[in-house]
Design a protein around this motif. Sequence first.
Motif, PDB file in Angstrom:
ATOM      1  N   PRO A 182     -11.639  10.536   7.472  1.00  0.00           N
ATOM      2  CA  PRO A 182     -11.863  11.753   8.192  1.00  0.00           C
ATOM      3  C   PRO A 182     -12.329  13.014   7.332  1.00  0.00           C
ATOM      4  CG  PRO A 182      -9.610  10.958   8.033  1.00  0.00           C
ATOM      5  CD  PRO A 182     -10.428  10.248   7.204  1.00  0.00           C
ATOM      6  N   TRP A 183     -13.008  13.941   7.950  1.00  0.00           N
ATOM      7  CA  TRP A 183     -13.652  15.144   7.122  1.00  0.00           C
ATOM      8  C   TRP A 183     -12.719  16.007   6.515  1.00  0.00           C
ATOM      9  CZ3 TRP A 183     -15.035  20.271   9.638  1.00  0.00           C
ATOM     10  CH2 TRP A 183     -15.607  21.210   8.667  1.00  0.00           C
ATOM     11  N   MET A 184     -11.272  16.178   7.040  1.00  0.00           N
ATOM     12  CA  MET A 184     -10.306  16.658   6.379  1.00  0.00           C
ATOM     13  C   MET A 184      -8.814  16.176   6.658  1.00  0.00           C
ATOM     14  SD  MET A 184     -11.063  20.839   6.412  1.00  0.00           S
ATOM     15  CE  MET A 184     -12.589  21.393   5.833  1.00  0.00           C
ATOM     16  N   THR A 185      -8.114  16.227   5.727  1.00  0.00           N
ATOM     17  CA  THR A 185      -6.736  15.676   6.235  1.00  0.00           C
ATOM     18  C   THR A 185      -5.488  16.542   5.141  1.00  0.00           C
ATOM     19  OG1 THR A 185      -6.429  14.100   4.175  1.00  0.00           O
ATOM     20  CG2 THR A 185      -7.436  13.149   6.302  1.00  0.00           C
ATOM     21  N   ALA A 186      -4.336  16.538   5.735  1.00  0.00           N
ATOM     22  CA  ALA A 186      -3.423  17.153   4.998  1.00  0.00           C
ATOM     23  C   ALA A 186      -1.946  16.404   5.245  1.00  0.00           C
ATOM     24  CB  ALA A 186      -3.317  18.683   5.420  1.00  0.00           C
ATOM     25  N   GLN A 187      -1.295  16.490   4.417  1.00  0.00           N
ATOM     26  CA  GLN A 187       0.256  16.031   4.409  1.00  0.00           C
ATOM     27  C   GLN A 187       0.931  16.642   3.511  1.00  0.00           C
ATOM     28  OE1 GLN A 187      -2.032  12.332   3.232  1.00  0.00           O
ATOM     29  NE2 GLN A 187       0.195  11.394   3.154  1.00  0.00           N
ATOM     30  N   VAL A 188       2.392  16.545   3.729  1.00  0.00           N
ATOM     31  CA  VAL A 188       3.255  16.932   2.612  1.00  0.00           C
ATOM     32  C   VAL A 188       3.950  15.752   1.922  1.00  0.00           C
ATOM     33  CG1 VAL A 188       5.488  18.352   2.305  1.00  0.00           C
ATOM     34  CG2 VAL A 188       4.070  18.690   4.048  1.00  0.00           C
ATOM     35  N   HIS A 205       1.017  -1.252  -0.023  1.00  0.00           N
ATOM     36  CA  HIS A 205       0.148  -0.021  -0.018  1.00  0.00           C
ATOM     37  C   HIS A 205       0.934   1.393  -0.045  1.00  0.00           C
ATOM     38  CE1 HIS A 205       1.073  -0.763   4.183  1.00  0.00           C
ATOM     39  NE2 HIS A 205       0.824   0.476   4.316  1.00  0.00           N
ATOM     40  N   ALA A 206       2.120   1.139   0.056  1.00  0.00           N
ATOM     41  CA  ALA A 206       3.078   2.267   0.319  1.00  0.00           C
ATOM     42  C   ALA A 206       3.264   3.003  -1.099  1.00  0.00           C
ATOM     43  CB  ALA A 206       4.168   1.905   0.909  1.00  0.00           C
ATOM     44  N   LEU A 207       3.385   4.403  -0.725  1.00  0.00           N
ATOM     45  CA  LEU A 207       3.648   5.278  -1.953  1.00  0.00           C
ATOM     46  C   LEU A 207       4.944   5.304  -2.462  1.00  0.00           C
ATOM     47  CD1 LEU A 207       2.155   8.661  -0.309  1.00  0.00           C
ATOM     48  CD2 LEU A 207       0.995   7.228  -1.954  1.00  0.00           C
ATOM     49  N   GLU A 208       4.999   5.606  -3.488  1.00  0.00           N
ATOM     50  CA  GLU A 208       6.429   5.548  -4.147  1.00  0.00           C
ATOM     51  C   GLU A 208       7.314   6.903  -3.620  1.00  0.00           C
ATOM     52  OE1 GLU A 208       7.099   4.702  -8.195  1.00  0.00           O
ATOM     53  OE2 GLU A 208       5.942   3.154  -8.034  1.00  0.00           O
ATOM     54  N   SER A 209       6.459   7.868  -3.363  1.00  0.00           N
ATOM     55  CA  SER A 209       6.948   9.174  -2.894  1.00  0.00           C
ATOM     56  C   SER A 209       7.038   9.183  -1.419  1.00  0.00           C
ATOM     57  CB  SER A 209       5.727  10.553  -3.237  1.00  0.00           C
ATOM     58  OG  SER A 209       5.457  10.381  -4.595  1.00  0.00           O
ATOM     59  N   HIS A 210       7.578  10.242  -0.707  1.00  0.00           N
ATOM     60  CA  HIS A 210       7.733  10.262   0.779  1.00  0.00           C
ATOM     61  C   HIS A 210       6.542  11.168   1.382  1.00  0.00           C
ATOM     62  CE1 HIS A 210      11.392   8.255  -0.512  1.00  0.00           C
ATOM     63  NE2 HIS A 210      11.461   9.079  -1.449  1.00  0.00           N
ATOM     64  N   SER A 211       6.356  11.023   2.571  1.00  0.00           N
ATOM     65  CA  SER A 211       5.244  11.907   3.047  1.00  0.00           C
ATOM     66  C   SER A 211       5.390  12.060   4.391  1.00  0.00           C
ATOM     67  CB  SER A 211       3.841  10.937   2.733  1.00  0.00           C
ATOM     68  OG  SER A 211       2.780  11.778   3.382  1.00  0.00           O
ATOM     69  N   THR A 212       4.864  13.119   4.903  1.00  0.00           N
ATOM     70  CA  THR A 212       4.687  13.549   6.428  1.00  0.00           C
ATOM     71  C   THR A 212       3.651  12.781   6.915  1.00  0.00           C
ATOM     72  OG1 THR A 212       3.490  15.225   5.906  1.00  0.00           O
ATOM     73  CG2 THR A 212       5.739  15.859   6.178  1.00  0.00           C
ATOM     74  N   ALA A 213       3.599  12.523   8.114  1.00  0.00           N
ATOM     75  CA  ALA A 213       2.489  11.968   8.878  1.00  0.00           C
ATOM     76  C   ALA A 213       1.213  12.881   8.639  1.00  0.00           C
ATOM     77  CB  ALA A 213       2.782  11.775  10.223  1.00  0.00           C
ATOM     78  N   PRO A 214       0.228  12.160   7.992  1.00  0.00           N
ATOM     79  CA  PRO A 214      -1.025  13.214   7.839  1.00  0.00           C
ATOM     80  C   PRO A 214      -1.682  13.768   8.721  1.00  0.00           C
ATOM     81  CG  PRO A 214      -1.412  10.801   6.944  1.00  0.00           C
ATOM     82  CD  PRO A 214      -0.037  11.059   7.736  1.00  0.00           C
ATOM     83  N   ILE A 215      -2.040  14.836   9.166  1.00  0.00           N
ATOM     84  CA  ILE A 215      -3.180  15.460  10.092  1.00  0.00           C
ATOM     85  C   ILE A 215      -4.462  15.075   9.678  1.00  0.00           C
ATOM     86  CG2 ILE A 215      -1.646  17.238  11.085  1.00  0.00           C
ATOM     87  CD1 ILE A 215      -3.217  19.121   9.245  1.00  0.00           C
TER      88      ILE A 215
END
Length: 211
Positions: free
Chosen positions: A118-124, A86-96
């Motif tokens: 969740p209603w909303m999420t965000a990650q880099v 299930h992992a992304l090929e990109s790199h990610s911060t922990a989502p809020i």
Amino acid sequence: MADRILGASLERVTAALPDAIKQAMQAAIPETYTPELAAQFAEAMITELRKSPATSQPITAAERGTEWTLRWGCPDFCIEEHGQPHALESHSTAPIKTSLRVADLDCSGYSDNGENLPWMTAQVVVANDKAQAYGRETRVWLGYGVHLAEVSPGKAREALATLHGFCAELEAVVDQADEIAKDDFEGDPEIAAAHEEAEYRRIKRISEAAA
Ligand SMILES: [Zn+2]
């Protein structure tokens, strides 16, 4: 802090647990000890540890160590489990994430597919595969229910400004709703029952006339 350490070291702790439990049971309850019992006990403990919110903190690449960061090209903050299906090929911060879920708000009935989201999420998210050839690109993922926006940091800031403005307006709407709701009242169950009875008789008359 203890939570973070246990989160980061969970794999090492769970790997050492079966032997530790064997030794502990042999020492403490030699009369009932069997290897099978020790194995069952270890499995139950590991299951509990994995379920614990204290250990559900994602592990960062920095916590996994240099071998990991070199192998996958991870920035220190990356929490992706590279190599897993299930992992992304990109790199990610922990989502809020908002603790409020789509299903807590939605009354349209269209949220069936994503009701637990969740209603909303965000990650880099950072893409740096073959960076010398293709460069490195930072994006922001904004999730809202089943929808996902992948935008530049600049666009994410624009979304944030929009949200700030909306929050101020939303606050006014909620304040107004509180005021207006002061005139709300419960109906009378007896009158409601009489009304329902009258409706029932009316519909019955219509369907009998049509028959
Ligand atoms: Zn990574």
